[in-house]
Design a protein around this motif. Structure first.
Motif, PDB file in Angstrom:
ATOM      1  N   ARG A  59      -3.282 -28.274 -20.706  1.00  0.00           N
ATOM      2  CA  ARG A  59      -3.258 -26.866 -21.137  1.00  0.00           C
ATOM      3  C   ARG A  59      -3.719 -26.744 -22.578  1.00  0.00           C
ATOM      4  N   ASP A  78       9.131 -27.440 -12.828  1.00  0.00           N
ATOM      5  CA  ASP A  78       8.027 -27.669 -13.751  1.00  0.00           C
ATOM      6  C   ASP A  78       6.741 -27.460 -12.976  1.00  0.00           C
ATOM      7  N   SER A  79       5.802 -26.765 -13.582  1.00  0.00           N
ATOM      8  CA  SER A  79       4.602 -26.376 -12.829  1.00  0.00           C
ATOM      9  C   SER A  79       3.721 -27.563 -12.444  1.00  0.00           C
ATOM     10  N   HIS A  80       3.923 -28.706 -13.099  1.00  0.00           N
ATOM     11  CA  HIS A  80       3.088 -29.861 -12.737  1.00  0.00           C
ATOM     12  C   HIS A  80       3.725 -30.790 -11.703  1.00  0.00           C
ATOM     13  N   ILE A 103       3.609 -30.189 -25.414  1.00  0.00           N
ATOM     14  CA  ILE A 103       4.400 -28.960 -25.411  1.00  0.00           C
ATOM     15  C   ILE A 103       4.684 -28.465 -26.829  1.00  0.00           C
ATOM     16  N   SER A 154       3.125 -22.263 -17.204  1.00  0.00           N
ATOM     17  CA  SER A 154       4.397 -22.960 -16.961  1.00  0.00           C
ATOM     18  C   SER A 154       5.311 -22.257 -15.963  1.00  0.00           C
ATOM     19  N   SER A 155       6.275 -23.025 -15.472  1.00  0.00           N
ATOM     20  CA  SER A 155       7.247 -22.483 -14.515  1.00  0.00           C
ATOM     21  C   SER A 155       8.467 -21.924 -15.220  1.00  0.00           C
ATOM     22  N   ARG A 156       8.464 -21.935 -16.545  1.00  0.00           N
ATOM     23  CA  ARG A 156       9.701 -21.588 -17.267  1.00  0.00           C
ATOM     24  C   ARG A 156      10.211 -20.218 -16.841  1.00  0.00           C
ATOM     25  N   ARG A 180      16.467 -23.029 -25.159  1.00  0.00           N
ATOM     26  CA  ARG A 180      16.337 -22.888 -23.709  1.00  0.00           C
ATOM     27  C   ARG A 180      17.682 -22.676 -23.002  1.00  0.00           C
ATOM     28  N   ALA A 206      13.946 -29.038 -20.356  1.00  0.00           N
ATOM     29  CA  ALA A 206      13.650 -27.720 -20.921  1.00  0.00           C
ATOM     30  C   ALA A 206      13.910 -26.597 -19.917  1.00  0.00           C
ATOM     31  N   THR A 207      13.801 -26.902 -18.633  1.00  0.00           N
ATOM     32  CA  THR A 207      14.132 -25.892 -17.622  1.00  0.00           C
ATOM     33  C   THR A 207      15.448 -26.270 -16.937  1.00  0.00           C
ATOM     34  N   GLN A 267      13.515 -30.967 -15.359  1.00  0.00           N
ATOM     35  CA  GLN A 267      13.352 -31.594 -16.675  1.00  0.00           C
ATOM     36  C   GLN A 267      14.256 -30.823 -17.630  1.00  0.00           C
ATOM     37  N   HIS A 302      11.197 -33.515 -22.183  1.00  0.00           N
ATOM     38  CA  HIS A 302      10.417 -32.491 -22.874  1.00  0.00           C
ATOM     39  C   HIS A 302      10.811 -32.326 -24.334  1.00  0.00           C
ATOM     40  N   ARG A 353      -0.238 -23.117 -28.286  1.00  0.00           N
ATOM     41  CA  ARG A 353       0.659 -24.061 -27.594  1.00  0.00           C
ATOM     42  C   ARG A 353       0.929 -25.311 -28.434  1.00  0.00           C
TER      43      ARG A 353
HETATM   44  C1  MIC Z   1       4.479 -26.904 -19.529  1.00  0.00           C
HETATM   45  O1  MIC Z   1       3.661 -27.802 -19.381  1.00  0.00           O
HETATM   46  O2  MIC Z   1       4.159 -25.763 -19.889  1.00  0.00           O
HETATM   47  C2  MIC Z   1       5.929 -27.209 -19.275  1.00  0.00           C
HETATM   48  C3  MIC Z   1       6.618 -27.232 -20.567  1.00  0.00           C
HETATM   49  O3  MIC Z   1       6.069 -28.480 -18.707  1.00  0.00           O
HETATM   50  C4  MIC Z   1       6.471 -26.147 -18.336  1.00  0.00           C
HETATM   51  C5  MIC Z   1       7.915 -26.148 -18.158  1.00  0.00           C
HETATM   52  C6  MIC Z   1       8.660 -25.576 -19.295  1.00  0.00           C
HETATM   53  O4  MIC Z   1       8.272 -24.565 -19.858  1.00  0.00           O
HETATM   54  O5  MIC Z   1       9.704 -26.152 -19.610  1.00  0.00           O
HETATM   55  C7  MIC Z   1       5.831 -26.145 -16.945  1.00  0.00           C
HETATM   56  O6  MIC Z   1       4.715 -26.591 -16.823  1.00  0.00           O
HETATM   57  O7  MIC Z   1       6.421 -25.631 -15.999  1.00  0.00           O
END
Ligand code: MIC
Ligand code: SF4
Length: 647
Positions: free
Chosen positions: A379, A119-121, A361, A539-541, A495, A37-38, A35, A65, A384
């Motif tokens: 979340r 992305d963590s989801h 987000i 998040s996976s960021r 980012r 943002a990453t 996505q 995002h 946030r």
């Molecule tokens: C989130 O839900 O925190 C995000 C934004 O989708 C992140 C990815 C990010 O930080 O861009 C995620 O879930 O990995």
């Protein structure tokens, strides 16, 4: 002994290693997603790998995002991503087409396949029977380069669903129940595999709500079998051809089983500031609400919005609050606009948002000071939403829409109207015109990559020095999320610019953090982060590792560190270390000086790390790293490791 679904997919994709829980394995990756943002960072790194086309069956780049465009940075990122997609032959889901996970489920996911996403989801696709894992951007870039994906062979937990959801109780309540049992920590290395008769009552979008928010438990992924209901969904999406049946063997074994009788569930809600703080809605009924947001990758399907609209039909949003609705995809938006659902929502006073992550987000829709916001997202970490004092509650569309009318948290079963009971459509509106497919390589070889002034350089790091002095630059407590480390919301536009983004590391906890780190560096010290349990949750960021790396952080000393963040630390050459027995984070103080000696030798030999404290005494630190991971850290990160020929 038979196999469960997880084992079947892993078996079919195993490249190296033995399928024995806890052991390192590598698997072949079929699909990747990013996505925006990453993605910018993922592609900046991908470019340095010198690959002309992704070596996976399918690679998709989503722009979903960062949509506010309150300056040139976001649109420049979008333009960079679209030129990258064109040049390298990556599917591009254009801005407005929807949230990556929702669109991937609708248009690309395939049962039995593997997917990594930045992305963590990403496990949302587990609702279709995929083995889908959220990772850092660099891991996606490396997968796109055709390298196998490294992971720890997971332990598989069966979530055995029986019964049937009562009226007013929905898939969101299933995952909230799971979270209340497992909590958001201590589940690293597990996969949640759903089974039992109860799954025959859950459509794919409902299953996807469950696998999506499984991310909040910290597991590697969550997945459902692929069955007749999966076929029905794929058929309704015009993609029945990719269906394959994938069921666990009747004698499949699981390391742990949790039984949930869905008939016994009640509407649930998660309280601030962690998704696992779940209580029955009736327990907090009467709490005044300032804002309701319906959408996000957890609950923005056609059924979710149609259900909310049916509850709101003929009524007006309570005068105290504001209701925002963000459809998960353009497909959902097109469908609800054709059959009058959108008109019902508008008539009720809902504020219709773009099909994107938006409020979830912190990209707009910040609640008022001390405001109570009910959201269907996944979340509710402090800050946030963009308002540090706001209190976020997570719930189903049913509970959210009910509160939008009554102005307070209300058990929807007390509303006194018949349950809408919306079914999944027999046919979805299929229109892929906002997805740009790859063109033949010979036509795109000369495409120019467009970089705006905010697009920085890919991150660089030096190999790990064997001996060095470091200062403790911050001491934080338990459950520090990546949102605490590097915020999204207003900072999202940085980012692609590590230099700028790094100025905001830990800004809510210690606004001086970056300055301290820089001062320590000029005094000849590296920096250390000291933390409690579950560091790096959420998040996976990978920016939560890259920015500290940029500020000279060489190690995180914690009680425990979450999975994706651990990989990100390793990928950027930061040591994830643990306290040995009896030592606690608060035993270390800010600015304390530590001497690390012969680290490289000790890492190679797999020995604990002994650190000398200037204040006197020694500290023994442990780690849980494979040989490859140790070599990656020694090389100064994954990019350096690969450039030196590492696999
Ligand atoms: C989130 O839900 O925190 C995000 C934004 O989708 C992140 C990815 C990010 O930080 O861009 C995620 O879930 O990995
Ligand atoms: Fe987007 Fe929110 Fe889903 Fe993350 S959790 S992908 S920000 S909708």
């Amino acid at each position: 002994m038979g196999n469960n679904v997880t084992q079947k997919i892993l078996n079919n994709h195993l490249v190296a290693g033995e399928l024995s829980p806890g052991k390192p394995i590598t698997i072949k990756i079929d699909q990747t997603l990013t996505q925006d943002a990453t993605g910018t960072m993922a592609y900046l790194q991908f470019e340095t790998l010198g690959i002309s086309r992704p070596k996976v069956s399918l690679a998709v780049s989503y722009i979903d995002h960062n949509m506010l465009q309150d300056g040139f940075e976001n649109p420049d990122d979008h333009r960079y991503l679209s030129s990258i997609a064109e040049r390298y032959g990556i599917f591009l889901s254009r801005p407005g087409n929807g949230i990556c996970h929702q669109v991937h489920l609708e248009r690309f996911g395939e049962p039995g396949r593997t997917l990594v996403g930045s992305d963590s989801h990403t496990p949302t696709a587990g609702g279709l029977g995929m083995f889908a894992v959220g990772v850092g951007g660099l891991d996606v870039a490396v997968s796109m380069a055709g390298k196998p994906f490294h992971l720890t062979c997971p332990r598989v937990m069966r979530i055995n669903l029986t019964g049937k959801l009562p009226d007013w109780v929905s898939a969101k309540d299933v995952i909230l129940k799971v979270l209340s049992i497992l909590s958001s920590k201590g589940n690293v290395g597990w996969v949640l595999e759903y089974g039992g008769d109860g799954i025959n009552t859950l459509s794919v979008p409902e299953r996807a709500t469950i696998t999506n928010m499984g991310a909040e438990t910290g597991v590697t992924t969550s997945l459902f079998p692929s069955d007749e209901l999966t076929r029905k969904f794929l058929k309704a999406q015009g993609r029945e051809r990719v269906w394959q049946e994938l069921l666990p063997d009747t004698d499949a074994e699981y390391e742990r089983t949790i039984d949930i009788n869905m008939s016994d569930l009640v509407p649930l809600i998660s309280q601030p500031h962690n998704p696992d703080k779940v209580v029955p809605v009736e327990e907090i009924a009467g709490l005044a609400v300032d804002q309701v947001c319906i959408g996000s990758c957890t609950n923005s399907s056609y059924k979710d919005l149609a259900t909310a609209a049916a509850i709101l039909r003929g009524k007006t949003v309570h005068p105290r609050l504001s209701l925002a609705v963000a459809p998960g995809s353009r497909q959902v938006l097109q469908m609800i606009s054709k059959d009058g659902i959108l008109a019902d929502l508008i008539a009720s006073g809902a504020r219709i948002m773009e099909s994107s992550c938006g409020f979830c987000i912190g990209n707009g829709q910040a609640p008022p000071t001390d405001g109570v916001s009910l959201r269907t997202s996944n979340r509710n970490f402090k800050g946030r939403s963009g308002t540090p004092s706001a209190k976020l509650y997570l719930c189903s569309p049913e509970v959210a829409a009910t509160a939008a009318i009554t102005g307070e948290v209300t058990d929807p079963r007390t509303l006194g109207i018949p349950y809408p009971g919306i079914e999944m459509p027999e046919k979805f509106a299929i229109d892929d015109s906002m997805i740009v497919p790859p063109q033949p390589e010979k036509e795109t070889a000369k495409v120019k990559i467009i970089r705006g002034p905010n697009i920085g350089e890919p991150p660089k790091n030096d190999p790990l020095p064997s001996s060095f002095f470091a200062r403790v630059a911050i001491v934080v407590g338990d459950k520090i999320t990546t949102d605490h480390i590097v915020r999204a919301g207003p900072r999202l536009k940085f980012r692609s610019n590590i230099e700028k983004y790094s100025r905001f590391v830990f800004e809510e906890i210690d606004p001086e953090f970056d300055k301290k780190c820089k001062r320590n560096r000029s005094d000849g010290f590296f920096n250390i982060i000291v933390a409690g349990e579950s560091y790096g949750q959420g998040s996976s960021r990978e920016h939560a590792a890259i920015c500290p790396m940029h500020l000279g952080v060489k190690a995180v000393l914690a009680v425990s560190i979450e999975r994706i963040h651990t990989s990100n630390l390793i990928n950027f050459g930061i040591l994830p270390l643990f306290f040995s027995e009896g030592v606690k984070p608060k035993d270390l103080s800010m600015d304390e000086e530590l001497e690390f000696s012969d680290i490289v030798e000790n890492l190679r030999e797999g020995k604990d790390i002994e650190v000398k404290r200037k204040s006197g005494g020694k500290l023994t630190l442990t780690y849980d790293l494979s040989e490859r991971q140790r070599e990656i850290i020694i090389a100064g990160g994954l990019l350096n490791y690969i450039r030196r020929g590492g696999e």
